[in-house]
Design a protein around this motif. Structure first.
Motif, PDB file in Angstrom:
ATOM      1  N   MET A   1     -10.368   5.619 -18.095  1.00 41.42           N
ATOM      2  CA  MET A   1      -9.979   4.692 -19.002  1.00 41.42           C
ATOM      3  C   MET A   1      -9.155   5.092 -20.119  1.00 41.42           C
ATOM      4  N   THR A   2      -8.089   4.222 -20.408  1.00 39.12           N
ATOM      5  CA  THR A   2      -7.104   4.770 -21.496  1.00 39.12           C
ATOM      6  C   THR A   2      -7.809   4.387 -22.946  1.00 39.12           C
ATOM      7  N   GLY A   3      -6.855   5.138 -23.809  1.00 38.44           N
ATOM      8  CA  GLY A   3      -7.096   4.989 -25.098  1.00 38.44           C
ATOM      9  C   GLY A   3      -8.299   5.713 -25.752  1.00 38.44           C
ATOM     10  N   GLU A   4      -8.589   5.774 -27.079  1.00 37.20           N
ATOM     11  CA  GLU A   4      -9.554   6.546 -27.482  1.00 37.20           C
ATOM     12  C   GLU A   4     -10.564   5.363 -27.936  1.00 37.20           C
ATOM     13  N   PRO A   5     -11.811   5.576 -28.004  1.00 34.47           N
ATOM     14  CA  PRO A   5     -12.906   4.626 -28.281  1.00 34.47           C
ATOM     15  C   PRO A   5     -12.837   4.144 -29.651  1.00 34.47           C
ATOM     16  N   THR A   6     -13.361   3.059 -30.226  1.00 34.74           N
ATOM     17  CA  THR A   6     -13.540   2.679 -31.548  1.00 34.74           C
ATOM     18  C   THR A   6     -14.699   3.369 -31.891  1.00 34.74           C
ATOM     19  N   ASP A 172     -17.192  18.496 -22.915  1.00 31.99           N
ATOM     20  CA  ASP A 172     -15.820  18.615 -22.236  1.00 31.99           C
ATOM     21  C   ASP A 172     -15.020  17.179 -22.092  1.00 31.99           C
ATOM     22  N   GLY A 173     -15.887  15.873 -22.387  1.00 31.84           N
ATOM     23  CA  GLY A 173     -14.980  14.689 -22.463  1.00 31.84           C
ATOM     24  C   GLY A 173     -15.172  14.209 -20.898  1.00 31.84           C
ATOM     25  N   ARG A 174     -15.742  14.599 -20.015  1.00 33.82           N
ATOM     26  CA  ARG A 174     -15.857  14.288 -18.678  1.00 33.82           C
ATOM     27  C   ARG A 174     -16.821  13.253 -18.324  1.00 33.82           C
ATOM     28  N   VAL A 175     -16.252  12.177 -17.678  1.00 33.66           N
ATOM     29  CA  VAL A 175     -17.336  10.894 -17.278  1.00 33.66           C
ATOM     30  C   VAL A 175     -18.530  11.396 -16.240  1.00 33.66           C
ATOM     31  N   VAL A 176     -19.533  11.122 -16.688  1.00 34.15           N
ATOM     32  CA  VAL A 176     -20.811  11.465 -15.828  1.00 34.15           C
ATOM     33  C   VAL A 176     -21.095  10.245 -15.104  1.00 34.15           C
ATOM     34  N   SER A 177     -21.088   8.952 -15.409  1.00 39.89           N
ATOM     35  CA  SER A 177     -21.263   8.002 -14.999  1.00 39.89           C
ATOM     36  C   SER A 177     -20.798   6.758 -15.324  1.00 39.89           C
ATOM     37  N   THR A 206     -14.673   2.788  -6.011  1.00 43.14           N
ATOM     38  CA  THR A 206     -13.740   3.686  -5.504  1.00 43.14           C
ATOM     39  C   THR A 206     -12.625   4.033  -6.364  1.00 43.14           C
ATOM     40  N   VAL A 207     -12.035   3.015  -7.144  1.00 48.18           N
ATOM     41  CA  VAL A 207     -10.998   3.453  -7.975  1.00 48.18           C
ATOM     42  C   VAL A 207     -11.464   4.147  -9.221  1.00 48.18           C
ATOM     43  N   LEU A 208     -12.538   3.801  -9.774  1.00 48.50           N
ATOM     44  CA  LEU A 208     -13.111   4.417 -10.978  1.00 48.50           C
ATOM     45  C   LEU A 208     -13.423   5.972 -10.671  1.00 48.50           C
ATOM     46  N   GLU A 209     -14.308   6.227  -9.563  1.00 51.90           N
ATOM     47  CA  GLU A 209     -14.522   7.321  -9.332  1.00 51.90           C
ATOM     48  C   GLU A 209     -13.376   8.275  -8.880  1.00 51.90           C
ATOM     49  N   ALA A 210     -12.424   7.799  -8.375  1.00 52.77           N
ATOM     50  CA  ALA A 210     -11.047   8.664  -8.088  1.00 52.77           C
ATOM     51  C   ALA A 210     -10.367   9.173  -9.446  1.00 52.77           C
ATOM     52  N   GLY A 211     -10.455   8.163 -10.339  1.00 52.19           N
ATOM     53  CA  GLY A 211     -10.085   8.544 -11.706  1.00 52.19           C
ATOM     54  C   GLY A 211     -10.893   9.491 -12.617  1.00 52.19           C
ATOM     55  N   ASP A 212     -12.218   9.812 -12.176  1.00 52.15           N
ATOM     56  CA  ASP A 212     -12.832  10.760 -12.860  1.00 52.15           C
ATOM     57  C   ASP A 212     -13.440  11.305 -11.671  1.00 52.15           C
ATOM     58  N   THR A 246     -10.215 -10.945   3.828  1.00 46.10           N
ATOM     59  CA  THR A 246     -10.120  -9.841   4.447  1.00 46.10           C
ATOM     60  C   THR A 246     -10.349  -8.570   3.556  1.00 46.10           C
ATOM     61  N   TYR A 247     -10.325  -7.542   4.299  1.00 52.55           N
ATOM     62  CA  TYR A 247     -10.631  -6.125   3.455  1.00 52.55           C
ATOM     63  C   TYR A 247      -9.604  -5.807   2.461  1.00 52.55           C
ATOM     64  N   ALA A 248      -8.533  -6.225   2.895  1.00 54.04           N
ATOM     65  CA  ALA A 248      -7.199  -5.921   2.060  1.00 54.04           C
ATOM     66  C   ALA A 248      -7.662  -6.964   0.671  1.00 54.04           C
ATOM     67  N   GLU A 249      -7.859  -8.104   0.855  1.00 54.05           N
ATOM     68  CA  GLU A 249      -8.276  -9.026  -0.361  1.00 54.05           C
ATOM     69  C   GLU A 249      -9.424  -8.403  -1.005  1.00 54.05           C
ATOM     70  N   ALA A 250     -10.561  -7.922  -0.495  1.00 52.36           N
ATOM     71  CA  ALA A 250     -11.560  -7.307  -1.005  1.00 52.36           C
ATOM     72  C   ALA A 250     -11.278  -6.147  -1.947  1.00 52.36           C
ATOM     73  N   GLU A 251     -10.449  -5.262  -1.464  1.00 49.13           N
ATOM     74  CA  GLU A 251      -9.615  -4.144  -2.127  1.00 49.13           C
ATOM     75  C   GLU A 251      -8.884  -4.693  -3.062  1.00 49.13           C
ATOM     76  N   ARG A 252      -8.187  -5.663  -3.029  1.00 50.88           N
ATOM     77  CA  ARG A 252      -7.365  -6.359  -4.205  1.00 50.88           C
ATOM     78  C   ARG A 252      -8.020  -6.656  -5.355  1.00 50.88           C
ATOM     79  N   VAL A 253      -9.239  -7.363  -5.100  1.00 52.87           N
ATOM     80  CA  VAL A 253     -10.126  -7.981  -6.073  1.00 52.87           C
ATOM     81  C   VAL A 253     -10.664  -6.744  -6.967  1.00 52.87           C
ATOM     82  N   GLY A 254     -11.251  -5.984  -6.077  1.00 54.58           N
ATOM     83  CA  GLY A 254     -11.894  -4.798  -6.926  1.00 54.58           C
ATOM     84  C   GLY A 254     -10.825  -3.866  -7.645  1.00 54.58           C
ATOM     85  N   ALA A 255      -9.663  -3.679  -7.037  1.00 54.92           N
ATOM     86  CA  ALA A 255      -8.584  -3.129  -7.982  1.00 54.92           C
ATOM     87  C   ALA A 255      -8.529  -3.594  -9.304  1.00 54.92           C
TER      88      ALA A 255
END
Length: 435
Positions: A1-6, A172-177, A206-212, A246-255
């Motif tokens: 996620m971007t930005g610092e938390p409030t 360390d600032g890492r996301v656990v879950s 998939t997208v969120l886990e790839a980022g962390d 389609t799978y492509a549409e499911a991936e688009r929605v998830g992204a």
């Protein structure tokens, strides 16, 4: 996620958090759940069926990439984990492209996969519990992220909330879950799909886990009984597809959903954050069983089978099997179903787990019971079908009139059942909120 938390005033809170993922093998030929007209079994796997555990102090949440879980299965998982966690909520993501493990609900039961799911749930929770570590908690909410529509009232606008909790190691600032909840049916893929898939929640993860890297994302579906990505529920009556889902549409929605979370502001949950949980059960009434009407329906469906096309014949076969079960099974004229509601407090944020398929309005009523953020989960600790608000019965339709047959329930829930469920949930949330 971007930005610092409030940040809220006071010290950075600590919550013991552990998460784990276990994959379940689903062999070709396994029955799939989610579409009454789909009779063919799976032909393979598009993405793995996972069981995920998130343990917060001594409260466990379990998600399973299936359409529905029987309450007996959820109780079985809880019993196997009683020595580890006093509270365990077991929920289906409600993908309509998963293996059928509902013990007779939403399709033919895959007993071997079911037993593997139960074992995987136990392994995941035990592993997650063993590797808990102190985490700070961040809350994110995105209004109307651009995915979802009211499938019963297409002209009605909806204000959907994409909500997430992020658990981060402050050292360390890492996301656990992460826990991500959104009230929209995971049914982008239609009945023509014969590959096991998590549908759009899989892409969110998939997208969120790839980022962390190294983190575990759990996706759970909210009060989505009347919300999907823009098609009629009656489309489940056709085994043939439109070519658009389609799978492509499911991936688009998830992204889209994952990206919405990535650009949203985060709020650091303040105060002494400890996971506390309370559970209450309530008996929800079903409509009376009219055996004479069931006999008439069975005779009509049997006659219609002779002239039905393949899709209609598959549906009528499901309905006829249900009718014979009602007539032969000694179902009481008036029946109830015991619902389990669990509220989990994490500092100023509450999670509320509801069974079945509650409608969006019910989820919003529970959310309004607290002045602080409330995240409402559906499909938790048993899924016996739809729980429409009282005003929806006049509109009829699949969720009101027909779905109970696919769920192997003797009758639909009676008007007022949803309101009883909501009253329990509001009481649990409001009492914990000081109201």
């Amino acid at each position: 996620m971007t930005g610092e938390p409030t940040r809220s005033p006071g010290p950075v809170p600590r919550l013991l958090v552990g998460a784990a993922t276990v994959e379940v093998e689903v062999p070709p030929g396994t029955p799939m759940a989610g579409f009454a007209a789909r009779q063919d079994p799976s032909r393979g796997v598009h993405d793995p069926t996972t069981v995920r555990a998130l343990v917060l102090d001594d409260v466990a949440l379990v998600s399973v990439d299936v359409c529905a879980l029987h309450e007996d299965t959820c109780a079985q998982v809880r019993a196997r984990l009683a020595d580890v966690v006093p509270t365990c909520v077991v929920a289906a993501t409600h993908t309509h492209s998963g293996p059928c493990v509902g013990r007779g609900r939403v399709g033919r039961h895959a007993a071997a996969v079911h037993d593997d799911v139960v074992a995987a749930a136990e392994r995941a929770v035990r592993h997650a519990h063993a590797k808990r570590r102190a985490c700070a908690v961040e809350y994110t909410e995105v209004r109307s992220p651009g995915v979802g529509a009211n499938r019963r009232h297409p002209g009605r606008s909806v204000d959907l909330r994409l909500q997430a909790l992020c658990f981060r190691d402050p050292a360390d600032g890492r996301v656990v879950s992460r826990l991500v909840v959104y009230p929209c049916h995971p049914v982008v893929l239609d009945a023509a799909n014969l590959l096991v898939s998590a549908d759009y929640p899989g892409q969110v993860r998939t997208v969120l886990e790839a980022g962390d890297p190294g983190s575990v994302t759990m996706f759970l579906t909210g009060a989505a009984g009347d919300i999907n990505t823009g098609h009629r529920a009656e489309d489940s009556y056709r085994a043939s597809g439109t070519g658009l889902r389609t799978y492509a549409e499911a991936e688009r929605v998830g992204a889209v959903l994952a990206d919405a979370l990535g650009g949203a502001a985060r709020h650091l949950v303040g105060g002494e954050v400890q996971a506390t949980a309370v559970t209450e059960e309530v008996d929800l009434p079903l409509l009376p069983v009219d055996r004479e009407q069931v006999r008439r329906d069975l005779a009509r469906w049997t006659t219609d089978l002779g002239e039905a096309d393949a899709d209609r014949a598959a549906l009528l076969g499901v309905w006829a099997s249900w009718a014979r079960g009602v007539l032969d099974g000694g179902v009481p004229e008036r029946a109830t179903w015991r619902a389990r509601v669990t509220a989990v407090r994490l500092g100023e944020v509450a999670l509320v787990a509801l069974p079945g398929e509650p409608f969006l309005a019910s989820g919003e009523q529970v959310r309004a019971a607290s002045s602080a953020p409330v995240i409402v989960l559906g499909y938790s600790d048993g899924c016996p079908g739809y729980l429409p608000p009282r005003e929806e019965y006049a509109h009829g339709g699949y969720e009101v009139d027909d779905a109970h047959r696919y769920y192997d329930m003797p009758a639909p829930f009676a008007p007022g059942a949803a309101e009883q469920l909501v009253a329990v949930a509001c009481r649990l949330v409001g009492a914990d909120d000081g109201r």
